[in-house]
Design an enzyme around this catalytic site. Structure first.
Site, short mmCIF file in Angstrom:
data_model
loop_
_atom_site.label_atom_id
_atom_site.label_comp_id
_atom_site.label_asym_id
_atom_site.label_seq_id
_atom_site.Cartn_x
_atom_site.Cartn_y
_atom_site.Cartn_z
N ASP A 1 -13.10 7.54 6.28
CA ASP A 1 -12.30 6.44 5.80
C ASP A 1 -11.96 7.03 4.36
OD1 ASP A 1 -11.13 4.22 5.48
OD2 ASP A 1 -12.78 2.89 6.00
C1 BGC Z 1 -9.43 1.22 5.13
C2 BGC Z 1 -9.12 1.76 6.50
C3 BGC Z 1 -7.78 2.10 6.41
C4 BGC Z 1 -7.54 3.19 5.26
C5 BGC Z 1 -6.01 3.59 5.43
C6 BGC Z 1 -9.30 2.00 3.86
O1 BGC Z 1 -9.55 1.63 3.05
O2 BGC Z 1 -11.01 0.78 5.37
O3 BGC Z 1 -9.39 0.89 7.68
O4 BGC Z 1 -7.34 2.46 7.62
O5 BGC Z 1 -7.99 2.55 4.18
O6 BGC Z 1 -5.39 2.85 4.55
#
Ligand code: BGC
Length: 747
Positions: free
Chosen positions: A286
């Site tokens: 993530d």
């Molecule tokens: C989120 C993800 C997301 C990623 C990219 C993160 O902060 O937890 O779900 O896909 O950002 O935007």
């Protein structure tokens, strides 16, 4: 002679080249991956494991990096996120094509509930229990996104969520593992279509692996502490279903699980995902979650973070640059072998080949296709249907709804009735060149629906938040002039979503006070509640005669709401998360254990498992939702009373539409395993059928129960069906059980 020889040589060359091409074609993707890998330097390999944010819109701290272009040219980047549109993705891909090995970039994006066409937020859409419709909206989202340069969506989010304080409940399917798994499967199928490699398929990404939905106290990014049994039984099934549907990628999560950050969690990623489940795709971290392991206090610095993450099976580093800055040194220091890196690189290259990017790196960058796909009227139609299917009718006293189209005057009140962008919900995509107000507001929806004989009056009444009641008088005034009031209240679209945890989940501000004043006029009031999570709204639930929970419905919100208000669509949705009466009841979910001192009603609190000052029941339970018509459940038949593990039990029930309207019913089947070596929940959803019945029509619904539905994880985490008695419940909700039966599993 010489000439003849030349001809022979030419023929031979032709033949050889044909054989060569045929062999190359026959070469499996994994052979192709190996041949590319052989050509790569360590630096280029590490490059494939990096993903950077493009220069706009971010969900986390952005690393300022003026050398991105250089890095792409040097083959030091595998993927970009937040880069959309054919023009922009083409420009970046062009740079990648200047690199030594010309390995194409992946373009990832949070296409969570639509791309240009926005669909209902996933939690709302889950309430349709309509798996085909759910697949279809994901298909449309993929069609639009893939036409606009994207080849990878960070969806579906399949985290089970039982705490509505957590803002991210809006992204998932709710509280139940069985339904969550079905919806996860449906969404992956929708995004990926028939196969990766089709021009309109994008890679799906099951996230957030794992147990992120159980963040303590509903506070985003918080720790998770749970038993293995809970993990396997409740939180993992939707991930397994996503994998079974062929999800190309997984994303790990921000939380620690029992003290080990998911990103550095070998048990989750190596043992379960890539081990027991044999996942062949790749895992992306993530946003910055690799370096965040330092904050967790699990590693000392970026060097250790990179070591922990790559060892645990995180293949791609989203934004943290831990891999870029440390993997080479880790190899040099013999902390990891090149084989570990090769494995991660191979997984990523494999997907690039499967997508067809090596054949045509620009296959997702066709401006004509983009134009057509983003302007397909069929998508709007699908959005309207999906939105109508997601609206939950919570209350309808004296059949106030549906409203007549001949009403003379309607007072349209509330901070959300004329709102435009609010209907998009969290996680909309800002598509370049597309008006982000491409949305039918509720006001417009009503206008579209009604002819000149109906007058629509408008007053905002109040803001979503704050104490200002200055607008109340005007709202009351127009209510008095009207035959019916439609009041639209709720949350702002950025009050639920990532990092949007709330400790108070009441309807904000003075909106319920406004309702009180409107009710005092004696006019019938229909309340629309717009939100990304289950809210607490006891005053409204007790006093408003009609309530529709409209979530955030997307592009066609207004039209879909009007369809439901005026009976052109008979609502059929049912809640997939329990709605609490107060924050004190959280976490609240229907499939709880009985306990040694079960409470069965709210009148007796003496030394049993209840609150002294609060009901044991949710305000609205899992599976609840009304229709304009009514359904009768009769004639439950169980094929046998005893079944052996290798046998099937046939169950049937007759459903009759006893009301005036044609409609759909979601018939739910719950089981209770009465005695288990591990205590079993009081009820567990094990099947459901959504059926359409014309007024007066009856249908027999069939279910089949086999060993799989009777099994659970025992103490040794073995998936077993233990002999014994089961109770079977068929209902219109988890509490509205209409028919019951019993059977026994024998050896
Ligand atoms: C989120 C993800 C997301 C990623 C990219 C993160 O902060 O937890 O779900 O896909 O950002 O935007």
């Amino acid at each position: 002679m010489l000439k003849k020889n030349r001809v022979m040589v030419c023929l031979l060359l032709l033949w050889t080249s044909q054989v060569f091409t045929a062999t190359a074609q026959r070469k499996s993707i994994s052979q192709k991956v190996d041949s590319v890998l052989k050509l790569m330097t360590l630096d280029e390999k590490i490059g494939q494991l990096n993903q950077y944010n493009d220069d706009w819109k971010a969900t986390g701290p952005v690393t300022l990096d003026n050398t991105k272009r250089e890095q792409v040219k040097n083959g030091q980047l595998g993927s970009l996120l937040n880069c959309v549109g054919t023009a922009r993705t083409r420009a970046w891909q062009n740079i990648a094509m200047q690199s030594r090995l010309k390995i194409p970039l992946l373009f990832g994006q949070d296409v969570i509930h639509g791309y240009k066409t926005t669909f209902p937020i996933p939690l709302g859409e889950a309430c349709s229990w309509d798996l085909d419709a759910i697949t279809l909206t994901a298909r449309v989202a993929a069609t639009e996104a893939s036409a606009s340069g994207i080849n990878w969506t960070f969806a579906p989010m399949v985290d089970i969520a039982r705490d509505p304080r957590w803002g991210r409940v809006m992204e998932g399917a709710g509280e139940d593992p069985y339904l969550g798994a079905k919806i996860a499967y449906a969404r992956v199928k929708g995004f990926q279509g028939n196969q990766l490699g089709d021009t309109n398929a994008v890679m799906a990404c099951a996230k957030h692996f794992a147990a992120y939905g159980a963040a303590i106290g509903g506070r985003d990014y918080n720790s998770v502490d749970m038993s293995d049994r809970m993990l396997w039984e409740v939180y993992l099934p939707p991930f397994k279903a996503a994998l079974d549907a062929g999800a190309a990628t997984f994303m790990n999560s921000f939380n620690d699980l029992n003290g080990v950050p998911a990103t550095g969690n070998k048990y989750l990623q190596r043992d379960i995902l890539k081990g027991k489940w044999n996942f062949k795709g790749f895992v992306v971290s993530d946003w910055g979650s690799i370096s965040e392991m330092i904050n967790h206090g699990n590693v000392k610095n970026q060097y250790e973070a990179a070591l922990s993450a790559i060892t645990a099976g995180s293949d791609m580093d989203m934004e943290s640059r831990c891999y870029k800055n440390n993997l080479a040194q880790l190899v040099k220091d013999k902390k990891i072998t090149v084989a570990v890196i090769d494995d991660a690189v191979k997984r990523i290259l494999q997907k690039k080949f499967e997508l067809g990017l090596f054949d045509d790196p620009f296959k997702f960058c066709n401006a004509d296709r983009e134009k057509t796909a983003l302007n397909d009227p069929e998508h709007t139609k699908i959005a309207r249907e999906a939105a109508a299917k997601s609206i939950v009718l919570l209350k309808n006293q004296n059949n106030l709804l549906p409203l007549s189209k001949n009403i003379k005057t309607i007072a349209c009140i509330g901070p959300l009735i004329k709102a435009v962008k609010q209907n998009k919900g969290f996680w909309d995509v800002e598509v370049p060149g597309v008006d982000s107000n491409f949305i039918v507001s509720q006001w417009e929806g009503l206008q579209n629906k009604l002819g000149a004989t109906t007058t629509l009056l408008y007053a905002k009444g109040c803001d979503i938040e704050g104490n200002n009641k200055d607008g109340f008088a005007e709202a009351v005034d127009i209510a008095k002039q009207a035959d019916v009031v439609v009041l639209s209240i709720g949350e702002r679209r950025d009050m639920s979503g990532e990092a949007k945890s709330r400790s108070n989940i009441n309807i904000p501000g003075v909106q319920e006070e406004l309702l009180k004043e409107l009710l005092a006029t004696g006019k019938p009031v229909v309340v629309l509640i717009n939100a990304g999570r289950p809210l607490v709204f006891n005053y409204t639930a007790d006093n408003a005669p009609a309530i529709l929970y409209t979530w955030w419905l997307g592009s066609e919100a207004g039209n879909a709401i009007a369809d439901v208000l005026f009976g052109d669509y008979n609502p059929a949705a049912k809640l997939t998360m329990s709605f609490p009466r107060s924050v004190g009841q959280i976490p609240i979910y229907y499939s709880h254990f009985n306990t040694g001192r079960p409470a069965t009603n709210d009148n007796y609190h003496n030394y049993n498992s209840s609150y002294n000052d609060e009901s044991i029941f949710p305000r609205f339970e899992f599976g609840y939702g009304l229709s304009y018509t009514s359904f009768q459940y009769t004639d439950l038949q169980l094929g046998k009373r005893q079944l052996k593990p290798n046998e099937q039990l046939d169950v049937s029930v007759t459903i009759t539409n006893t009301g005036k309207y044609d409609g759909e019913e979601i018939v739910q089947l719950y089981l209770r395993d009465k005695v288990g070596s591990i205590v079993r929940p009081v009820q567990e959803l094990k099947d459901f059928k959504k059926i359409r019945l014309n007024s007066g029509e009856s249908k027999t619904v069939q279910f089949t129960i086999g060993k799989e539905k009777l099994s659970f994880y025992n103490q040794q985490l073995q998936w077993v069906a233990e002999p014994g008695d089961f109770e079977l419940m068929i209902g219109a909700s988890s509490r509205d059980i209409r028919l019951k039966g019993n059977f026994e599993l024998v050896k």
